[in-house]
Motif scaffolding. Sequence first.
Motif, PDB file in Angstrom:
ATOM      1  N   UNK A  12       1.197  -1.085   0.013  1.00  0.00           N
ATOM      2  CA  UNK A  12       0.270  -0.403  -0.077  1.00  0.00           C
ATOM      3  C   UNK A  12       0.486   1.400   0.151  1.00  0.00           C
ATOM      4  N   UNK A  14       0.652   4.785  -0.163  1.00  0.00           N
ATOM      5  CA  UNK A  14      -0.452   5.928   0.590  1.00  0.00           C
ATOM      6  C   UNK A  14       0.423   5.097   2.360  1.00  0.00           C
ATOM      7  N   UNK A  15       0.366   4.022   2.697  1.00  0.00           N
ATOM      8  CA  UNK A  15       0.814   3.271   4.106  1.00  0.00           C
ATOM      9  C   UNK A  15       2.378   3.764   4.534  1.00  0.00           C
ATOM     10  N   UNK A  86      -3.502  -6.741   8.767  1.00  0.00           N
ATOM     11  CA  UNK A  86      -5.159  -6.797   9.605  1.00  0.00           C
ATOM     12  C   UNK A  86      -5.338  -8.137   9.605  1.00  0.00           C
ATOM     13  N   UNK A 100      -3.406  -3.752  12.029  1.00  0.00           N
ATOM     14  CA  UNK A 100      -3.541  -2.798  11.427  1.00  0.00           C
ATOM     15  C   UNK A 100      -4.734  -1.990  11.889  1.00  0.00           C
ATOM     16  N   UNK A 101      -5.225  -0.663  11.814  1.00  0.00           N
ATOM     17  CA  UNK A 101      -4.114   0.671  12.007  1.00  0.00           C
ATOM     18  C   UNK A 101      -3.048   0.121  12.798  1.00  0.00           C
ATOM     19  N   UNK A 102      -1.992   0.611  12.585  1.00  0.00           N
ATOM     20  CA  UNK A 102      -1.017   0.241  13.724  1.00  0.00           C
ATOM     21  C   UNK A 102      -0.952   2.305  14.602  1.00  0.00           C
TER      22      UNK A 102
ATOM     23  N   UNK B 264      -9.355  -2.091   7.121  1.00  0.00           N
ATOM     24  CA  UNK B 264      -7.981  -1.634   7.322  1.00  0.00           C
ATOM     25  C   UNK B 264      -6.969  -1.206   7.166  1.00  0.00           C
ATOM     26  N   UNK B 265      -6.483  -1.669   5.569  1.00  0.00           N
ATOM     27  CA  UNK B 265      -5.012  -0.936   5.152  1.00  0.00           C
ATOM     28  C   UNK B 265      -5.045   0.651   4.915  1.00  0.00           C
ATOM     29  N   UNK B 267      -7.822   2.795   6.751  1.00  0.00           N
ATOM     30  CA  UNK B 267      -8.059   3.090   7.813  1.00  0.00           C
ATOM     31  C   UNK B 267      -6.586   3.534   7.654  1.00  0.00           C
ATOM     32  N   UNK B 268      -5.203   2.590   7.795  1.00  0.00           N
ATOM     33  CA  UNK B 268      -3.878   3.178   8.469  1.00  0.00           C
ATOM     34  C   UNK B 268      -3.461   3.626   7.738  1.00  0.00           C
ATOM     35  N   UNK B 269      -3.677   3.837   6.545  1.00  0.00           N
ATOM     36  CA  UNK B 269      -3.045   4.788   4.929  1.00  0.00           C
ATOM     37  C   UNK B 269      -3.221   6.729   6.302  1.00  0.00           C
ATOM     38  N   UNK B 271      -4.508   7.005   9.503  1.00  0.00           N
ATOM     39  CA  UNK B 271      -3.434   7.183  10.295  1.00  0.00           C
ATOM     40  C   UNK B 271      -2.341   7.587  10.895  1.00  0.00           C
TER      41      UNK B 271
END
Lengths: 115, 485
Positions: A12, A14-15, A86, A100-102, B264-265, B267-269, B271
Motif C-alpha cells: 500500500x 499511501x501507508x 490486518x 493495522x491500523x497501527x 484496515x489498510x 484506515x491505516x493510510x 492514521x
Amino acid sequence: MSTKIVLIVDDEDSIRESLAEIFEVEGFRVLEARDGREALAHLGAAERPDVVILDLVMPVMSGVELFTAMQAEPAWAAIPVIVSTSDPSKAPSGVLLMRKPVNVDRLLDAVRKLC
Amino acid sequence: MSLVQTSPHGTRPAPTPSGGHIVQFDEDEAALCDEVARFLGEGLAGGERVVAILRRSRHGAVATRLAARGLDVEEAGRRGEALFLDAAETLAEIMSGDAPTRERFERTIGPAIGPGPAGGKPVRAYGEMVDLLWAEGKRTAALHLEQLWNGLCDANGMSLLCTYLLDGFVKASDGEAFGAVCAQHDVVRPASGVGEELCCDRQRREVAMLQQRARALEAEIRHREELELALRDALARLQQSEEALQQSLRISETFVGVLGHDLRNPLMAITTAASLLERLADDRQRKPIERIRGSATRMSRMIDQILDFTRIRTAGGFRIDREEVDSVEVARSVADELLAVDPGCRIDLTCTGRTIGAWDGDLLGQLLSNVIGNAIQHRRPGTVVRVHIDGAGDASVVVSVENQGAVPAEVLPVLFEPFRCRSDRKSARSSGLGLGLYISNQIVRAHGGTIAVESSEAIGTRITLSLPRVGSAACKPERSSAARR
C-alpha cells in the motif's frame, strides 16, 4: 551513534510512503519495498536494515515468504521483524505483531527498542 | 374369545331358513353394486318382492347390473314386485335427532316392506341407511338401526342385506366396532367373495375380521408411507435451509473478512498520514489533524467491536486461551493507555489480596479497557474513576469500577444488551456502537464469571466483575497496594 535503517515492506503506497516520511522525520534512514522480492534486494545489498516493518499480504512475494527466507539466511535471521497486518492469524510465530491500523507512536517506540 | 362374542350389542341367533339379516363387506364401490344387484336379482328371479333403500348415486349402477341380468327394474316396480327408495330421504324420516326411533322406523319402513310371506310374496330387502350413518360417524345410531332391522326380520321372516365398505373400518381401533356390526347380523359375508366356500359361519366371521385387520394394516402402512414421504420432504427442505444458511454464512464470512482486513489498510493510510501531518503541522493545524486521528481510532474500535460481535454470534462466544495473568498489571497497562488518549482524566487504581488468575490476558485487557473506558466516558466532568481489584477471595478476583454519574433508569436493565444506544443516539454521550459492555459481558461469561451494575445519582455507577481464578492460579504472597494514577 550511526543512523538506524528501517526497511518498510508494504504494497500500500499511501501507508508505506507516510510511514517512511514519519521515520525520516524521527531521524531514521528508510528503505522501502512494495513486496517481498524488492525487500530481498535491499537485504542483499551492502546497506542492511536494522529493523524490518513487514506487511503480510502482498503480491509477488508475501510477508510470510519473506520472513521464511530471512530465517533461512543466517545473516538476515537476526534482523528484528515487526509484522504490521490486518490479519494477525497469518503471522509467523516469533515476531512482534501489530494489528493495522497501527498506532504510529507505539511502532516508533518498538523500533527504537529493537534497534 | 372372538370380538363378536364380546360385542356389547350381543350376537344374533342362528340364521333363519329364509336367509335372515346378512352383512356384506366390500372392497370398493363396483364390488358392492355387483353384490347388491346379485342379491336383488336372485330375489326377483325367484319370485320374491324386493325393496331397495340405497343411495341415489347407486340407483343407476344397480339398475344397469340388473338389466344385464335381464331384469327391468321399472317394469318390476310397475308390477309391484320392486320398490326402490332413496336412503338419505328414508333415513331422514326415521331419525329423531341423532338416533332412529322404533316408532318412526315402523311407520316408514313397515308399509314399504309389507306383511311378509303370510300376506303375500316373500320379501327380500336391501338397505344402506346404516352405512350412511356409519359414514357420518354415527356408529351408535347405526347399530341401533341394525337392531330395528333385526326386529323387522324376526317379525316377517324376510331376507335383509346390509353392505358396508371396508373403508369405514380402516383404523386398528375399528376392530371392536367391526365386531359389533358383525354381531348384529345372522350371516357375515367377507369382501371379494373370500370364504364363500366356507360353510361355517364362525369361519366366515373370522375371515371378515381378518379382512378388517388387513385393511387397517394397509391403512397404517399407507399412513406411515405418507409420514415417511413427509419426513423426506421435511428433510429435503431442511437440507435446502441448511444450504441457504451455509451460503449466508459464507457471505457473512466474506463480509467479516472485508470488514476485518480490507478496511484496515485504508484506515491505516488515514492514521499514518495524520501522524505524519501532526509532525509537520503548526499549532493551528494540529487540532483538525487530531480529529482525523481520533475519528480513525474510533472507526478502528468499531470494526473490532463488530468483529467481536460477529464472532460471538456465529461461534457462540469467545475462545479463551488461559494463562497466568496478574489482573493489576493488566489494569495498570489499560489505565496507561486510556490516560494517553485522555490525559485530563484521573484513574484511582487500588488492589488488595492475591490478584492473579488463569485468564485470557488479551481478553482481560479488552474487558478492563471497555469497562474503565466506559466509566471515563460517562463520568461527571472533573471526577475520578475508581478501580479496585479485590483478591481476598480464594475462588474469584472481584474488580469494581466506579464513576460519578448515574445510568438512566430505562437503560439500566438493558445495559449489557448489544446496540443498546442506537435508538437513543441524539441523547447518548457514547460515540460507539453500544457494543462495549455487551462484549464485556460476553468476555466475563466466557471466563465463567459474572458482571453486575449498580447505579443511582447518590452513589454514582459501579460495575462489578467477578472472575473465577480457575485452578492453576499461582499462590503468591498477599499484598495490598494503592497507586494513584
